[in-house]
Design a protein around this motif. Structure first.
Motif, mmCIF file in Angstrom:
data_model
loop_
_atom_site.group_PDB
_atom_site.id
_atom_site.type_symbol
_atom_site.label_atom_id
_atom_site.label_comp_id
_atom_site.label_asym_id
_atom_site.label_seq_id
_atom_site.Cartn_x
_atom_site.Cartn_y
_atom_site.Cartn_z
ATOM 1 N N SER A 170 0.853 -1.186 0.000
ATOM 2 C CA SER A 170 0.000 0.000 0.000
ATOM 3 C C SER A 170 0.885 1.231 0.000
ATOM 4 O O SER A 170 1.912 1.273 0.688
ATOM 5 N N LEU A 171 0.497 2.247 -0.750
ATOM 6 C CA LEU A 171 1.297 3.462 -0.902
ATOM 7 C C LEU A 171 0.570 4.645 -0.285
ATOM 8 O O LEU A 171 -0.592 4.901 -0.594
ATOM 9 N N THR A 172 1.274 5.359 0.607
ATOM 10 C CA THR A 172 0.710 6.530 1.267
ATOM 11 C C THR A 172 1.788 7.591 1.389
ATOM 12 O O THR A 172 2.789 7.386 2.097
ATOM 13 N N ASP A 173 1.635 8.692 0.686
ATOM 14 C CA ASP A 173 2.552 9.831 0.816
ATOM 15 C C ASP A 173 4.009 9.425 0.668
ATOM 16 O O ASP A 173 4.866 9.793 1.482
ATOM 17 N N GLY A 174 4.311 8.643 -0.359
ATOM 18 C CA GLY A 174 5.688 8.259 -0.639
ATOM 19 C C GLY A 174 6.196 7.087 0.170
ATOM 20 O O GLY A 174 7.347 6.676 -0.002
ATOM 21 N N LEU A 175 5.359 6.537 1.046
ATOM 22 C CA LEU A 175 5.744 5.380 1.854
ATOM 23 C C LEU A 175 5.092 4.131 1.279
ATOM 24 O O LEU A 175 3.869 4.081 1.112
ATOM 25 N N GLN A 203 8.640 -2.123 -7.582
ATOM 26 C CA GLN A 203 7.360 -1.496 -7.902
ATOM 27 C C GLN A 203 7.168 -0.196 -7.126
ATOM 28 O O GLN A 203 6.572 0.764 -7.618
ATOM 29 N N ALA A 204 7.662 -0.154 -5.904
ATOM 30 C CA ALA A 204 7.550 1.060 -5.095
ATOM 31 C C ALA A 204 8.319 2.208 -5.724
ATOM 32 O O ALA A 204 7.845 3.355 -5.744
ATOM 33 N N VAL A 205 9.498 1.926 -6.242
ATOM 34 C CA VAL A 205 10.277 2.971 -6.922
ATOM 35 C C VAL A 205 9.514 3.484 -8.136
ATOM 36 O O VAL A 205 9.445 4.700 -8.386
ATOM 37 N N LYS A 206 8.932 2.593 -8.904
ATOM 38 C CA LYS A 206 8.161 3.003 -10.088
ATOM 39 C C LYS A 206 6.966 3.874 -9.695
ATOM 40 O O LYS A 206 6.497 4.699 -10.485
ATOM 41 N N ALA A 207 6.469 3.693 -8.468
ATOM 42 C CA ALA A 207 5.327 4.473 -7.984
ATOM 43 C C ALA A 207 5.771 5.742 -7.260
ATOM 44 O O ALA A 207 4.960 6.404 -6.601
ATOM 45 N N ASP A 208 7.072 6.079 -7.379
ATOM 46 C CA ASP A 208 7.634 7.310 -6.812
ATOM 47 C C ASP A 208 7.676 7.318 -5.289
ATOM 48 O O ASP A 208 7.713 8.377 -4.667
ATOM 49 N N ALA A 209 7.681 6.148 -4.661
ATOM 50 C CA ALA A 209 7.904 6.086 -3.222
ATOM 51 C C ALA A 209 9.392 6.293 -2.941
ATOM 52 O O ALA A 209 10.250 5.993 -3.781
ATOM 53 N N ASP A 210 9.700 6.793 -1.770
ATOM 54 C CA ASP A 210 11.098 6.982 -1.379
ATOM 55 C C ASP A 210 11.493 6.137 -0.183
ATOM 56 O O ASP A 210 12.656 6.093 0.203
ATOM 57 N N LEU A 211 10.507 5.439 0.428
ATOM 58 C CA LEU A 211 10.769 4.671 1.639
ATOM 59 C C LEU A 211 9.827 3.477 1.679
ATOM 60 O O LEU A 211 8.655 3.593 1.299
ATOM 61 N N ALA A 212 10.343 2.338 2.140
ATOM 62 C CA ALA A 212 9.510 1.149 2.350
ATOM 63 C C ALA A 212 9.530 0.789 3.825
ATOM 64 O O ALA A 212 10.527 0.999 4.520
ATOM 65 N N SER A 213 8.414 0.236 4.301
ATOM 66 C CA SER A 213 8.334 -0.179 5.697
ATOM 67 C C SER A 213 7.645 -1.523 5.792
ATOM 68 O O SER A 213 6.861 -1.907 4.920
ATOM 69 N N VAL A 214 7.931 -2.229 6.880
ATOM 70 C CA VAL A 214 7.305 -3.525 7.097
ATOM 71 C C VAL A 214 7.368 -3.855 8.583
ATOM 72 O O VAL A 214 8.326 -3.498 9.267
ATOM 73 N N PHE A 215 6.318 -4.510 9.085
ATOM 74 C CA PHE A 215 6.293 -5.012 10.449
ATOM 75 C C PHE A 215 6.506 -6.522 10.405
ATOM 76 O O PHE A 215 5.874 -7.207 9.595
ATOM 77 N N VAL A 216 7.373 -7.022 11.282
ATOM 78 C CA VAL A 216 7.654 -8.457 11.282
ATOM 79 C C VAL A 216 7.715 -8.980 12.720
ATOM 80 O O VAL A 216 8.027 -8.238 13.659
ATOM 81 N N THR A 217 7.451 -10.263 12.859
ATOM 82 C CA THR A 217 7.570 -10.932 14.147
ATOM 83 C C THR A 217 9.045 -11.100 14.494
ATOM 84 O O THR A 217 9.825 -11.566 13.655
ATOM 85 N N PRO A 218 9.444 -10.725 15.699
ATOM 86 C CA PRO A 218 10.862 -10.857 16.077
ATOM 87 C C PRO A 218 11.373 -12.289 15.930
ATOM 88 O O PRO A 218 10.673 -13.259 16.246
ATOM 89 N N ALA A 219 12.604 -12.419 15.408
ATOM 90 C CA ALA A 219 13.309 -13.699 15.284
ATOM 91 C C ALA A 219 12.620 -14.677 14.337
ATOM 92 O O ALA A 219 12.883 -15.880 14.375
ATOM 93 N N SER A 220 11.762 -14.178 13.467
ATOM 94 C CA SER A 220 11.059 -15.033 12.506
ATOM 95 C C SER A 220 11.855 -15.137 11.209
ATOM 96 O O SER A 220 12.755 -14.325 10.944
#
Length: 243
Positions: A170-175, A203-220
């Motif tokens: 999902s893309l929101t304000d460059g994120l 794909q994010a770069v093509k959509a003009d995003a400058d930053l990616a984020s992700v939430f992950v389970t620790p030690a997974s």
């Protein structure tokens, strides 16, 4: 960017993006809290603390009434930099910490090579949700809600002519927020999630995003994949639920 400013940006983007789940239900704004009711018994029924500042006692009262109106226990997500200020009030109100995934971010430069695996953008949200739920071992209704949310891009990796793994962005304000990662049991350990991760970054770069984020389970295994792809630990997402 200073860490506090980065976390502020991420929290604000998460709060804005959260509203896409409430379009078929209800969205409420209670000061810096953005609350959503997406449907009965869905874990998406919660609020994001997007800031600036923290909610007042009256705003928390109103949010809790909103949650009870929809038959849900009040649940609040926030990033780690906001927790110390609000924690005493939440403890007094009977909230308990229920999850603490790690937050990783990555600037969109020096990307990993584009994957050679076949990856398609999925146009059928219901089909994507079915495959995703198979990978998770359940949760079809929540994956349908994720798949049908506006401005969500759905991807499927294919191996041996069969759907092997799913992912969303999902893309929101460059994120570019990466989520919905799931591998069907028969295809685990064959690099499908690594391929989907690299694909979404391109794909994010093509959509003009400058930053990616992700939430992950620790030690997974997902955390190990994220680190190998150049993501860095930026903070934590704390989820509090009222008892």
């Amino acid at each position: 960017m200073p860490m506090t400013n980065l976390l502020d940006r991420l929290a604000q983007a998460e709060a804005r993006a959260h509203t896409r789940y409430g379009l078929s239900g209800a969205v409420g704004q209670f000061g810096p809290l953005t609350a959503v009711y997406a449907g009965a018994a869905l874990v998406l029924n919660s609020a994001w603390l997007g800031g600036p500042g923290v909610p007042s006692a009256d705003e928390l009262d109103a949010f809790e009434a909103f949650s009870r109106q929809h038959g849900e226990a009040p649940t609040i997500h926030m990033l780690s930099h906001a927790a110390p200020t609000l924690l005493p009030e939440l403890e007094e109100r009977g909230y308990a910490l229920t999850s603490l995934p790690h937050l990783y971010t990555r600037n969109l430069d020096n990307l990993p090579p584009a994957p050679g695996m076949t990856i398609c953008q999925e146009d059928d949200p219901d089909q994507w949700a079915e495959w995703s739920a198979q990978g998770f071992g359940g949760g079809l209704e929540i994956m349908r809600a994720v798949a049908q949310a506006p401005d969500t891009r759905l991807y499927t990796a294919w191996l041996d002519g069969q759907p092997a793994a799913t992912a969303a962005m999902s893309l929101t304000d460059g994120l570019a927020a990466l989520h919905g990662t799931s591998t069907l049991p028969a295809f685990r350990g064959r690099g499908a999630q690594t391929a989907l991760l690299a694909w979404r970054l391109h794909q994010a770069v093509k959509a003009d995003a400058d930053l990616a984020s992700v939430f992950v389970t620790p030690a997974s295994p997902s955390e190990r994949n994220i680190v190998r792809a150049g993501f860095v630990l930026t903070g934590f997402r704390l989820t509090f639920r009222q008892r």
